[in-house]
Write a protein that holds these residues in place. Structure first.
Motif, PDB file in Angstrom:
ATOM      1  N   PHE A  14      18.062 -20.445 -39.204  1.00  0.00           N
ATOM      2  CA  PHE A  14      19.069 -20.017 -38.237  1.00  0.00           C
ATOM      3  C   PHE A  14      20.386 -20.562 -38.763  1.00  0.00           C
ATOM      4  N   GLY A  15      21.169 -19.725 -39.439  1.00  0.00           N
ATOM      5  CA  GLY A  15      22.395 -20.202 -40.051  1.00  0.00           C
ATOM      6  C   GLY A  15      22.075 -21.360 -40.980  1.00  0.00           C
ATOM      7  N   PRO A  16      22.715 -22.503 -40.762  1.00  0.00           N
ATOM      8  CA  PRO A  16      22.489 -23.639 -41.660  1.00  0.00           C
ATOM      9  C   PRO A  16      21.166 -24.367 -41.387  1.00  0.00           C
ATOM     10  N   ILE A  17      20.537 -24.087 -40.248  1.00  0.00           N
ATOM     11  CA  ILE A  17      19.300 -24.813 -39.903  1.00  0.00           C
ATOM     12  C   ILE A  17      18.087 -24.090 -40.475  1.00  0.00           C
ATOM     13  N   PHE A 213      12.285 -31.108 -42.191  1.00  0.00           N
ATOM     14  CA  PHE A 213      13.252 -30.050 -42.483  1.00  0.00           C
ATOM     15  C   PHE A 213      12.572 -28.730 -42.843  1.00  0.00           C
ATOM     16  N   GLY A 214      11.517 -28.392 -42.122  1.00  0.00           N
ATOM     17  CA  GLY A 214      10.841 -27.110 -42.336  1.00  0.00           C
ATOM     18  C   GLY A 214       9.955 -27.069 -43.562  1.00  0.00           C
TER      19      GLY A 214
END
Ligand SMILES: Nc1ncnc2c1ncn2[C@@H]1O[C@H](COP(=O)(O)OP(=O)(O)OP(=O)(O)O)[C@@H](O)[C@H]1O
Ligand SMILES: [Mg+2]
Lengths: 242, 288
Positions: A14-17, A213-214
């Motif tokens: 999602f954008g930077p995330i 971080f995913g």
């Protein structure tokens, strides 16, 4: 036997995330996998990607050999993927039994007496029998967590995704829940369990996955993985009660 | 006695209004869809009954056996093919699309049946009456209409609170996302809700056509009576909708008793008063 669930290069931002970054792993039939990781690491998002409420930017989800990446949440449920919510989301204006009957009928494909039977079995299994006719909206936190589990079970899953189902419970309540989950395991249902209460996880799972971080940063034998230096680092500053 | 008579006629008329309103209430409850074409669908059902009655020579009550499934099928198809595409976070698309549908139905009916008023003829039952008291005679038709309305509301109530379909309706109404994760096929369940709504519309249309003459333009008026009954009774409460219909019917009857021109106006005034004093209606759903 092919793995029950197979994630390949699953990615979502999602954008930077980045909530999922090239997630790749498999869960065998009957296996129980624990998932840990700091807050906001993307654990719940991973469940959203597996159940189909979130679409990945890249990558695939296979279930029992079938590609399900483009299937809706409802279709995946009917194939045997079911989840519980971190924040319980019962149908508040319906009774506990009715909540379960919806799951048994819609997801479990059962009708009439068979749906009733399934619901009663699960009520008993999850200790909710005395609450069968109570409005779900009036349950306590522990009961709501149990209802989350019960409702998922009523869809007759082959893969059960548990999202912090022990969070917020007392030690005693947690121990009871662990026992219930162990019973469920014995019926052959595969489980992926996200949990911050590590000792609860360790008493159930065959394998531990660490997400940060995913990204999948470590996986393997639960105790060895907990001792892994990288995992210690991620959890540094966090209470690890293993 | 005249007044007692007027009030009783009003109560019985309220049954018809409840029939107009029940389907509207059901759809709003399940999927938060406000169906602007609801009144025109009632009129469409009356024309379908008319066509069946004239071509097959059937009594309109027997025609119901065809009208109900036809309307239900139409409802399911309409929901799956058109209305499901309009549902989302924005409430405007379904309003616009059902408004467009309303115009299409009206103009379609004008082309097919012209603007001439029509009526369904149910035979001797239309003039049959029962003498309840020396000065009180009630028509059999209004009594039947009211009894059917009560039966329809009771039936819907049963479906909603006692059947698997009703549980699905309530689950999806509560939380669509969770319901789908439980394996519920939203598109299909919404289709069934619209089918049920239009089945009731079929009944309402036949009674409308027997009671009064109709032409393609009267749908919007029926929609308003339906809305008023739903809102007076309280959103999401089916028995409340029946009560709302009765209150509207009685208000109109009393208005007409004072001055024949005040019938519809009196209904609107009671509606506005209820809305001003109890914006959620007289019997809002208490749960949650
Ligand atoms: N639909 C969304 N839109 C934007 N950002 C989102 C969305 N869903 C999740 N996120 C963000 O992605 C990140 C990961 O969220 P997620 O809920 O997956 O974390 P988590 O590992 O389950 O955390 P926790 O342990 O607190 O439950 C968070 O920063 C969250 O705000
Ligand atoms: Mg989470």
């Amino acid at each position: 036997m092919p793995p029950l669930l197979e994630l390949t290069g699953l990615s979502k931002s999602f954008g930077p995330i980045t909530v999922a970054d090239e997630l790749t792993y498999a869960v065998a039939q009957g296996e129980a996998v624990g998932v840990i990781g700091p807050n906001g690491a993307g654990k719940t998002s991973m469940f959203n990607l597996i159940t189909g409420t979130m679409q990945p930017d890249r990558g695939e989800v296979r279930f029992d050999g079938e590609m399900v990446t483009r299937l809706s949440a409802q279709q995946r449920c009917r194939r045997g993927i079911s989840r519980s919510f971190q924040v319980p989301q019962p149908f508040g204006a319906m009774s506990v039994l009715e909540n379960l009957l919806v799951a048994a009928t819609q997801g479990g494909g059962l009708h009439g007496a068979q749906a009733q039977e399934q619901a009663l079995l699960v009520l008993d299994q999850t200790g909710l029998l005395p609450k069968a006719n109570v409005l779900a909206g009036s349950l306590t936190l522990l009961e709501r967590k149990r209802l989350e589990l019960a409702r998922s079970l009523c869809t007759r899953p082959r893969l059960l995704l548990l999202d912090e189902i022990a969070g917020g419970l007392t030690d005693h309540e947690c121990a009871q829940l662990v026992e219930t989950i162990q019973q469920i395991r014995k019926t052959g249902i595969s489980i992926i369990w996200i949990e911050h209460i590590v000792h609860a996880l360790l008493s159930v799972v065959d394998r531990l996955i660490v997400i940060d971080f995913g990204r999948l940063v470590a996986q393997g034998d639960p105790r060895e993985t907990m001792d892994n230096a990288k995992v210690r680092e991620i959890y540094l500053g966090m209470a690890v009660d293993a | 006695m005249e007044w007692v008579n007027a009030v009783i006629q009003g109560i019985l008329l309220g049954g018809l209004y409840a029939l107009f309103a029940a389907g509207l209430s059901l759809i709003f409850g399940v999927m938060r869809l406000v169906n602007i074409a609801h009144g025109d669908l009632i009129v469409l059902a009356a024309y379908i009954a008319l066509t069946i009655a004239t071509t097959l020579g059937l009594n309109p009550f027997l025609a119901l056996l065809i009208v109900i499934p036809v309307m239900a099928g139409l409802g399911y198809g309409l929901q799956r093919m058109v209305l499901n595409q309009t549902l989302g976070d924005d409430i405007l698309p379904p309003l616009l699309v059902t408004f467009g549908l309303s115009i299409i139905i009206q103009n379609g009916l004008l082309v097919l049946y012209t603007a001439d008023p029509q009526k369904l003829s149910a035979g001797p039952i239309e003039v049959a009456s029962l003498t309840i008291a020396p000065n009180l005679t009630l028509g059999v038709l209004p009594i039947l209409m009211f009894a059917v309305a009560v039966a329809v509301i009771a039936g819907l109530q049963w479906v909603f609170y006692r059947s698997a379909l009703g549980r699905a309706f309530r689950a999806v109404s509560d939380n669509q996302d969770v319901a789908q994760l439980m394996g519920l096929n939203k598109a299909h369940i919404f289709g069934l809700a619209m089918a049920l709504s239009l089945a009731v519309v079929g009944i309402a249309g036949v009674f409308l056509g027997i009671r009064t003459s109709f032409d393609p333009t009267i749908g919007s008026g029926r929609l308003i009576f339906g809305f008023e009954a739903v809102i007076i009774g309280g959103l999401g409460n089916l028995w409340g909708t029946l009560a709302g219909g009765v209150i509207l019917g009685v208000a109109q009857a009393i208005g007409a008793q004072i001055n024949p021109g005040w019938q519809v106006l009196a209904g609107h005034i009671v509606f506005l008063v209820v809305l001003a004093i109890r914006p959620r209606g007289l019997f809002p759903r208490i749960e949650q």
